[in-house]
Motif scaffolding. Sequence first.
Motif, PDB file in Angstrom:
ATOM      1  N   ASP A   1       0.907  -1.314  -0.017  1.00  0.00           N
ATOM      2  CA  ASP A   1       0.015   0.007  -0.002  1.00  0.00           C
ATOM      3  C   ASP A   1       0.702   1.369   0.153  1.00  0.00           C
ATOM      4  OD1 ASP A   1      -2.348  -1.631   2.315  1.00  0.00           O
ATOM      5  OD2 ASP A   1      -2.324  -1.528   0.109  1.00  0.00           O
ATOM      6  N   ILE A   2       0.458   2.505  -0.642  1.00  0.00           N
ATOM      7  CA  ILE A   2       1.031   3.645  -0.567  1.00  0.00           C
ATOM      8  C   ILE A   2      -0.091   4.604   0.309  1.00  0.00           C
ATOM      9  CG2 ILE A   2       2.383   3.359  -2.512  1.00  0.00           C
ATOM     10  CD1 ILE A   2       0.430   4.912  -4.006  1.00  0.00           C
ATOM     11  N   ASP A   3       0.635   5.735   0.731  1.00  0.00           N
ATOM     12  CA  ASP A   3      -0.233   6.568   1.622  1.00  0.00           C
ATOM     13  C   ASP A   3      -0.844   7.640   0.317  1.00  0.00           C
ATOM     14  OD1 ASP A   3      -1.297   8.105   3.351  1.00  0.00           O
ATOM     15  OD2 ASP A   3       0.598   9.016   4.294  1.00  0.00           O
ATOM     16  N   MET A   4      -1.894   7.191  -0.056  1.00  0.00           N
ATOM     17  CA  MET A   4      -2.493   7.861  -0.974  1.00  0.00           C
ATOM     18  C   MET A   4      -4.062   7.668  -0.931  1.00  0.00           C
ATOM     19  SD  MET A   4      -2.465   8.009  -5.361  1.00  0.00           S
ATOM     20  CE  MET A   4      -0.862   8.639  -5.419  1.00  0.00           C
ATOM     21  N   GLU A   5      -4.862   8.778  -0.812  1.00  0.00           N
ATOM     22  CA  GLU A   5      -6.473   8.588  -0.398  1.00  0.00           C
ATOM     23  C   GLU A   5      -7.265   9.406  -1.228  1.00  0.00           C
ATOM     24  OE1 GLU A   5      -9.191   9.274   3.484  1.00  0.00           O
ATOM     25  OE2 GLU A   5      -7.115  10.194   3.693  1.00  0.00           O
ATOM     26  N   ILE A   6      -8.428   9.087  -1.589  1.00  0.00           N
ATOM     27  CA  ILE A   6      -9.263   9.602  -2.497  1.00  0.00           C
ATOM     28  C   ILE A   6     -10.539   9.885  -1.420  1.00  0.00           C
ATOM     29  CG2 ILE A   6     -10.880   9.638  -4.329  1.00  0.00           C
ATOM     30  CD1 ILE A   6      -9.223   7.814  -5.668  1.00  0.00           C
ATOM     31  N   ARG A   7     -10.614  11.031  -0.847  1.00  0.00           N
ATOM     32  CA  ARG A   7     -11.478  11.580   0.132  1.00  0.00           C
ATOM     33  C   ARG A   7     -12.868  11.523  -0.360  1.00  0.00           C
ATOM     34  NH1 ARG A   7      -8.017  15.087   4.280  1.00  0.00           N
ATOM     35  NH2 ARG A   7      -6.164  13.978   4.457  1.00  0.00           N
ATOM     36  N   ALA A   8     -14.040  11.772   0.412  1.00  0.00           N
ATOM     37  CA  ALA A   8     -15.373  11.412   0.149  1.00  0.00           C
ATOM     38  C   ALA A   8     -15.763  12.700  -0.813  1.00  0.00           C
ATOM     39  CB  ALA A   8     -16.178  11.809   1.339  1.00  0.00           C
ATOM     40  N   ASP A   9     -14.944  13.768  -0.800  1.00  0.00           N
ATOM     41  CA  ASP A   9     -15.437  14.852  -1.849  1.00  0.00           C
ATOM     42  C   ASP A   9     -14.690  14.795  -3.053  1.00  0.00           C
ATOM     43  OD1 ASP A   9     -12.747  15.573  -1.125  1.00  0.00           O
ATOM     44  OD2 ASP A   9     -13.025  17.662  -0.501  1.00  0.00           O
ATOM     45  N   GLY A  10     -13.897  13.560  -3.451  1.00  0.00           N
ATOM     46  CA  GLY A  10     -13.320  13.519  -4.585  1.00  0.00           C
ATOM     47  C   GLY A  10     -11.887  13.972  -4.474  1.00  0.00           C
ATOM     48  N   THR A  11     -11.386  14.698  -3.448  1.00  0.00           N
ATOM     49  CA  THR A  11     -10.028  15.254  -3.529  1.00  0.00           C
ATOM     50  C   THR A  11      -8.928  13.976  -3.186  1.00  0.00           C
ATOM     51  OG1 THR A  11     -10.615  17.225  -2.617  1.00  0.00           O
ATOM     52  CG2 THR A  11      -8.436  16.955  -2.701  1.00  0.00           C
TER      53      THR A  11
END
Length: 207
Positions: free
Chosen positions: A46-56
């Motif tokens: 895994d890498i420290d990348m996230e798609i948050r709920a607002d799409g960011t």
Amino acid sequence: MAETKIQRTGDAAGLAALIARAAGQTDGEARELPPVERWNPPFCGDIDMEIRADGTWFYMGTPIGRQPLVRLFSTVLRRDGDGKTYLVTPVEKVGIRVADAPFIAIEMSVTVKDDENVLTFRTNVGDVVEAGPEHPLRFVIHGDNRELKPYLHVRGGLEALVSRPVMYDIVELGESIDVDGVEMFGVKSAGAVFPIMPAAELEALSR
């Protein structure tokens, strides 16, 4: 190996290496979507990348502000049968976090074809998708406040959460539809019927 470097360092150099490999599969512009469903590379962590709920999109807690870069990553995104979302190239598969849906449907247009409405959506990463048999809409009643959340199938196992303003536009198009003998409130697009909720439940909510 380069693919393990991302997992171990998680730094800007590792991200740059992933960007370079993703761009190599899309000519840097993603004119055509790469065939990620056909690739079977090794899982590299895994890498420290996230798609948050607002799409960011975030990398290591920092928003990825360059929209062309977000678009590039979106073209090598895949959701597998384990329910997790990955960035995939022919040589690696790395896991990322998705708070809700990976995409947001931010715009909708309505056209008429063969006397039927066709709902066409644009996502925050540039996909244009016609709702229909191959790209269904589904509706979820979420949380204690019974929030209506529509989702549009974009490709593979990936969906777009329909933004609230667009959701209101969908509801404006709603009508009473008989579905297997049950009166439902729903919408139609390209010949497909997408139930939103039972008509009786809608009436109760409206009181």
